[in-house]
Write an enzyme that holds these catalytic residues in place. Structure first.
Site, PDB file in Angstrom:
ATOM      1  N   PRO A  17       0.826  -1.220   0.000  1.00  0.00           N
ATOM      2  CA  PRO A  17       0.000   0.000   0.000  1.00  0.00           C
ATOM      3  C   PRO A  17       0.854   1.262   0.000  1.00  0.00           C
ATOM      4  O   PRO A  17       1.756   1.411   0.816  1.00  0.00           O
ATOM      5  CB  PRO A  17      -0.806  -0.095   1.300  1.00  0.00           C
ATOM      6  CG  PRO A  17      -0.586  -1.450   1.838  1.00  0.00           C
ATOM      7  CD  PRO A  17       0.656  -2.010   1.216  1.00  0.00           C
ATOM      8  N   GLU A  18       0.594   2.133  -0.943  1.00  0.00           N
ATOM      9  CA  GLU A  18       1.254   3.441  -0.994  1.00  0.00           C
ATOM     10  C   GLU A  18       0.175   4.498  -0.763  1.00  0.00           C
ATOM     11  O   GLU A  18      -0.964   4.167  -0.427  1.00  0.00           O
ATOM     12  CB  GLU A  18       1.935   3.623  -2.355  1.00  0.00           C
ATOM     13  CG  GLU A  18       2.996   2.556  -2.635  1.00  0.00           C
ATOM     14  CD  GLU A  18       3.720   2.749  -3.954  1.00  0.00           C
ATOM     15  OE1 GLU A  18       3.770   3.898  -4.439  1.00  0.00           O
ATOM     16  OE2 GLU A  18       4.228   1.768  -4.502  1.00  0.00           O
TER      17      GLU A  18
END
Ligand SMILES: [Zn+2]
Length: 270
Positions: free
Chosen positions: A2-3
């Site tokens: 996840p960014e």
């Protein structure tokens, strides 16, 4: 992993079920995360009213009456809100029960996630204090990147992955933004002109903004890890080694800098 876009989409998704609610109870099934789940999560957090969920870089901040819960999704973490009782799966490590009958469930297959509690200013917490500007802040622009990069021999990709330079970018969106800006990922950060950094700053915002918009529409019908895969359907270069470049049709190259993959088109990116 996840960014910024994935974290932001989760934030928007869970916010309506969580804000204004009081934490009734927290069930920790597995405290062994990147850092062990802090004892305050079960002693201090219950009874708190959650006023807002904010995001800083890749971190979520649950702002409560007397403190803040700071959560990082690690590599595979995911948060979902439910109002029906579901038997927890093997990787459902933590539940937060809320006063409206909903609960938040934290799922993390690889357990690199992190959950801490602070009663000080969370932005000064050691996890966040050195974060650079958010990509959508006014201060984040070409001139800023240009100034910070002078004298740096490291690659531009390493440079924009550094959370002290800009918060929230990971390897996927670094590769995507560099493709849009037509900059080769291995180019030394200190040898890129101001005008190219202006293009890059804009490309970073475009790529991240688009991913947030796509995630927002896809998330409704998907769950968990499935959702992260669907998020990536529209990637231009990341994970597409050997496939045609969306711009010139040449083959996308795959290489490594500091043990992390990069993807680029040699014809389009210099
Ligand atoms: Zn190309």
């Amino acid at each position: 992993v996840p960014e910024l876009p994935e974290v932001e989409v989760i934030r928007r998704r869970i916010t309506p079920y969580v804000t204004g609610q009081t934490v009734l109870a927290v069930t920790v099934r597995n405290a062994a995360m990147r850092w062990p789940v802090a004892v305050e999560i079960t002693s201090r957090f219950p009874g708190q009213t959650i006023h807002a969920i904010e995001r800083r870089g890749k971190y979520l901040l649950f702002r409560c009456s007397e403190g803040t819960l700071i959560l990082h999704l690690g590599m595979t973490g995911f948060l979902q809100a439910f109002n029906v009782s579901l038997v927890p799966g093997k990787h459902d490590h933590l539940d937060i029960a809320l006063s409206n009958g909903w609960y938040l469930r934290f799922n993390d297959y690889r357990r690199f996630g992190l959950i801490v509690w602070t009663e000080d200013d969370p932005l000064k917490h050691q996890l966040l204090a050195r974060h650079g500007p958010e990509p959508f802040d006014e201060t984040f622009e070409g001139g800023y990147l240009y100034r910070r990069s002078r004298g740096r021999k490291a690659s531009v990709r390493q440079f924009i992955l550094d959370q002290r330079i800009v918060a929230g970018i990971g390897n996927i969106y670094a590769n995507e933004a560099l493709f849009v800006a037509r900059i080769h990922p291995a180019r030394p950060a200190g040898r890129i002109s101001l005008s190219r950094y202006e293009v890059l700053a804009k490309a970073i915002r475009t790529v991240l903004g688009k991913a947030v918009d796509q995630g927002g529409t896809l998330l409704d019908s998907r769950t968990g890890s499935e959702y992260f895969e669907h998020f990536r359907l529209d990637l231009l270069v990341y994970g597409r080694a050997g496939q045609p470049c969306p711009s010139c049709g040449g083959a996308i190259e795959h290489g490594r800098i500091s043990q992390r993959s990069y993807y680029c088109c040699r014809r389009c990116q210099r």
